[in-house]
Design an enzyme around this catalytic site. Structure first.
Site, PDB file in Angstrom:
ATOM      1  N   ASP A 115     -22.803  31.413 -10.082  1.00 20.91           N
ATOM      2  CA  ASP A 115     -24.484  30.998  -9.489  1.00 20.91           C
ATOM      3  C   ASP A 115     -25.108  30.096 -10.135  1.00 20.91           C
ATOM      4  O   ASP A 115     -24.319  29.652 -11.091  1.00 20.91           O
ATOM      5  CB  ASP A 115     -25.073  32.351  -9.930  1.00 20.91           C
TER       6      ASP A 115
ATOM      7  N   GLU B 124     -22.104  26.924  -7.255  1.00 24.12           N
ATOM      8  CA  GLU B 124     -23.230  26.781  -7.060  1.00 24.12           C
ATOM      9  C   GLU B 124     -24.472  25.742  -7.433  1.00 24.12           C
ATOM     10  O   GLU B 124     -24.590  25.652  -8.893  1.00 24.12           O
ATOM     11  CB  GLU B 124     -24.100  27.669  -6.471  1.00 24.12           C
TER      12      GLU B 124
END
Length: 614
Positions: free
Chosen positions: A263, A300
């Site tokens: 993330d 990401e």
């Protein structure tokens, strides 16, 4: 590469449980074993601030906590299970006895990933791993090859996206805990599905976060949207890095996860000579060699920076893939007309053609939204290194009302968007329910227990929407109704239009997996052209014969265009037409064969797929 140090509670059937915790500033650490054992053991201090002890009578399920300097009693930061939530005692987990049946599973190549992102709590009525397991046959039938689970690390309460997790090693209790996750992964592998897990290595949630009591896990040197950054490069950083290296290894080794989606890596700050992500990749490759199957790291990032995926010899970190937000933003802005917030500067015909072959829109260009030159060129990177989508949890859930594209664009345009994703040369990802046009929103929800924190979350959400021109009142994130509204209806079982859309997705996925030109797309052999005058994207896949010619009419009216002249093709045959009534369309006159360079009329908001006639 640093030497890894095991942490947490490690159970051995023959010896008992070894407890290891990092607390460099403590002068005394005890492990408190709760009923029925009800005893305390002093831990022995070792190098670099680690403390350890063996408890021969601590077995799977035994509850325990740590007592620091005789005062603070806290759960284990590396707890593998929090059966009673984030504030209560940890539990010992046995990773030696689960009956794995996936010994023949060796993973699938990255270029074969067709990812289906889902949130465990809202994917099924049950909101559990078992509920997901029962729906795997549907996903297999759809044709996807991998599921991506939003974070499952223990968070406060039982409603959360997962990004408020505070125990990265502990599997969420309300989802079913460790064994239920293992059963899900086992079942996925039996169905031939890979499993991607979303992990958060850039911040911790606020409630139940006791890390500061143990050591300098954070640093004020950098600031993130969630407060102080994690300490990856200051004093004591080695142990913090080790904490996350161990976490990644646990998911791969003990849960048989195939890939980790990291993330928001742009919020991982590290000025070390060797970046945390580079070292994480090295440890992952080492484990891969030991276990004999591939483990994949996908970042990401909103930086458009190929350093993440470039090999070390090119100064990169060597990760296998990264998300590409530009792809989403161009499509979304074009089909919705939205130009607010981070959609500003997106949505031109030139950009849509560019992202199909050049990956990023902003690859060293000035961004008006960011007020600076932004991004790097992906010219030398393979298409399989980029994950693309038209919807995901962020892009849907961070809208004030959580609307999916099914609520924002025409039904025929939904099929065009599906084609843009699944016929692109990149790794496609679908967001749960997208494949049939789910109408329920996906909203932001939490279940905190701290009243001040709840108010802060509400205020923060309102402020987040200030740069968008959305009307109305944001749903209350704390309300259970907000969570329940976000559960999938699965209307395609009774709604004919939704069923037709799902069948269209199935057909696109089948073509993606069976067409010679799409199986291993090479973006250097993909051509994309689009003009403002007609707003039709011409996408030619020439990786292998038979070539494919994809036409996307982005207009809401019929448009006549001429096919691009392709020197080594005489004619094309239609193999898919979104306006066909088979796919819930208005009906179309499907010409079976079209000459090279011939004119063709495309219905409003349609996609036509042509295959080279040999």
């Amino acid at each position: 590469m640093s030497i890894l140090r095991e942490i947490g509670a490690k159970f051995n059937p023959e010896k008992g449980t070894v407890f290891t915790v990092w607390a460099p500033e403590a002068s005394d650490v005890e492990v408190k074993l709760h009923a029925p054992l009800s005893q305390k053991l002093s831990l022995q201090r070792e190098d670099f601030g680690y403390w350890t002890a063996l408890a021969e009578n601590a077995s799977p399920g035994s509850r325990y906590s740590y007592v620091l300097d005789g005062k603070e009693e806290r759960p284990d930061p590396a707890s593998h299970y929090q059966p009673d939530g984030v504030h209560k005692a940890s539990a010992v987990v046995d990773h030696t006895s689960f009956n794995w049946t996936d010994s023949k599973w060796k993973g699938i190549p990255l270029e074969q990933y067709i990812i289906y992102e889902l949130h465990v709590g809202t994917f099924t009525d049950e909101g559990t791993f078992e509920g997901v397991t029962e729906k795997l046959a549907e996903l297999k039938n759809l044709g996807v090859t991998a599921i991506e689970l939003m974070p499952v690390a223990q968070f406060p309460g039982n409603r959360n996206w997962g990004y408020d997790g505070v125990y990265p090693f502990a599997v969420q209790n309300s989802y079913g805990g460790p064994d239920a996750l293992k059963k899900l992964v086992n079942a996925c592998h039996q169905q031939g599905l890979a499993v991607v897990l979303d992990v958060v290595y850039n911040h911790f949630g606020p409630e139940g976060n006791y890390l500061r009591d143990f050591g300098p896990y954070f640093t004020g040197k950098y600031h993130t949207p969630w407060g102080d950054a994690l300490n990856f490069d200051e004093n004591h950083a080695d142990a913090v890095r080790n904490f996350f290296f161990q976490n990644a290894q646990m998911w791969f080794r003990d849960y048989h996860i195939d890939a980790l989606r990291l993330d928001a890596v742009h919020a991982i700050f590290d000025m070390s000579a060797r970046h945390f992500l580079e070292e994480l990749q090295e440890h992952t490759k080492q484990l891969e060699a030991q276990e004999g199957r591939p483990f994949i790291l996908i970042a990401e990032s909103d930086l458009n920076d190929v350093r993440l995926i470039n090999p070390s010899e090119k100064g990169g970190y060597g990760l296998e893939a990264q998300w590409n937000d530009d792809f989403h933003h161009v499509i979304h802005a074009m089909v919705t007309g939205e130009q607010n917030g981070y959609y500003a500067g997106f949505g031109t015909t030139e950009q849509l053609a560019k992202v199909m072959t050049k990956v990023f829109v902003y690859d060293g260009l000035y961004s008006e939204h960011r007020k600076r030159t932004f991004g790097s060129s992906a010219e030398d990177n393979a298409a399989q290194q980029f994950v693309v989508c038209s919807q995901n949890h962020d892009q849907v859930g961070n809208r004030m009302l959580g609307e999916r594209l099914s609520q924002l664009v025409d039904f025929e345009m939904l099929k065009v968007v599906a084609g843009l994703v699944l016929l692109s040369p990149y790794l496609p990802m679908l967001f749960m329910g997208e494949e049939y046009g789910e109408r329920n929103p996906f909203l932001y929800f939490v279940s905190h227990s701290d009243k001040d924190l709840i108010q802060a979350v509400r205020k923060g959400r309102r402020e987040e929407f200030s740069s968008f021109a959305w009307q109305g009142e944001a749903p209350d994130p704390q309300s259970e109704d907000t969570f329940m509204q976000s559960k999938l209806q699965r209307g395609y079982t009774s709604d004919e239009q939704q069923l037709r859309l799902r069948e269209f997705y199935k057909r696109l996925i089948h073509l993606r997996k069976s067409s010679a030109a799409l199986v291993k797309p090479d973006k250097t052999k993909v051509e994309a052209h689009m003009k403002d005058s007609d707003k039709v994207l011409h996408l030619l896949h020439k990786t292998q014969q038979p070539y494919l010619y994809c036409l996307f009419n982005m207009n809401m009216q019929p448009t006549t265009i001429s096919l691009k002249h392709t020197s080594d093709v005489e004619s094309w045959k239609t193999i898919l037409h979104s306006a066909d009534s088979t796919w819930g369309g208005p009906g179309a006159d499907i010409t079976q064969e079209v000459a090279n360079g011939e004119k063709i009329t495309l219905p409003a908001a349609s996609v036509i797929l042509l295959e080279q006639v040999k």
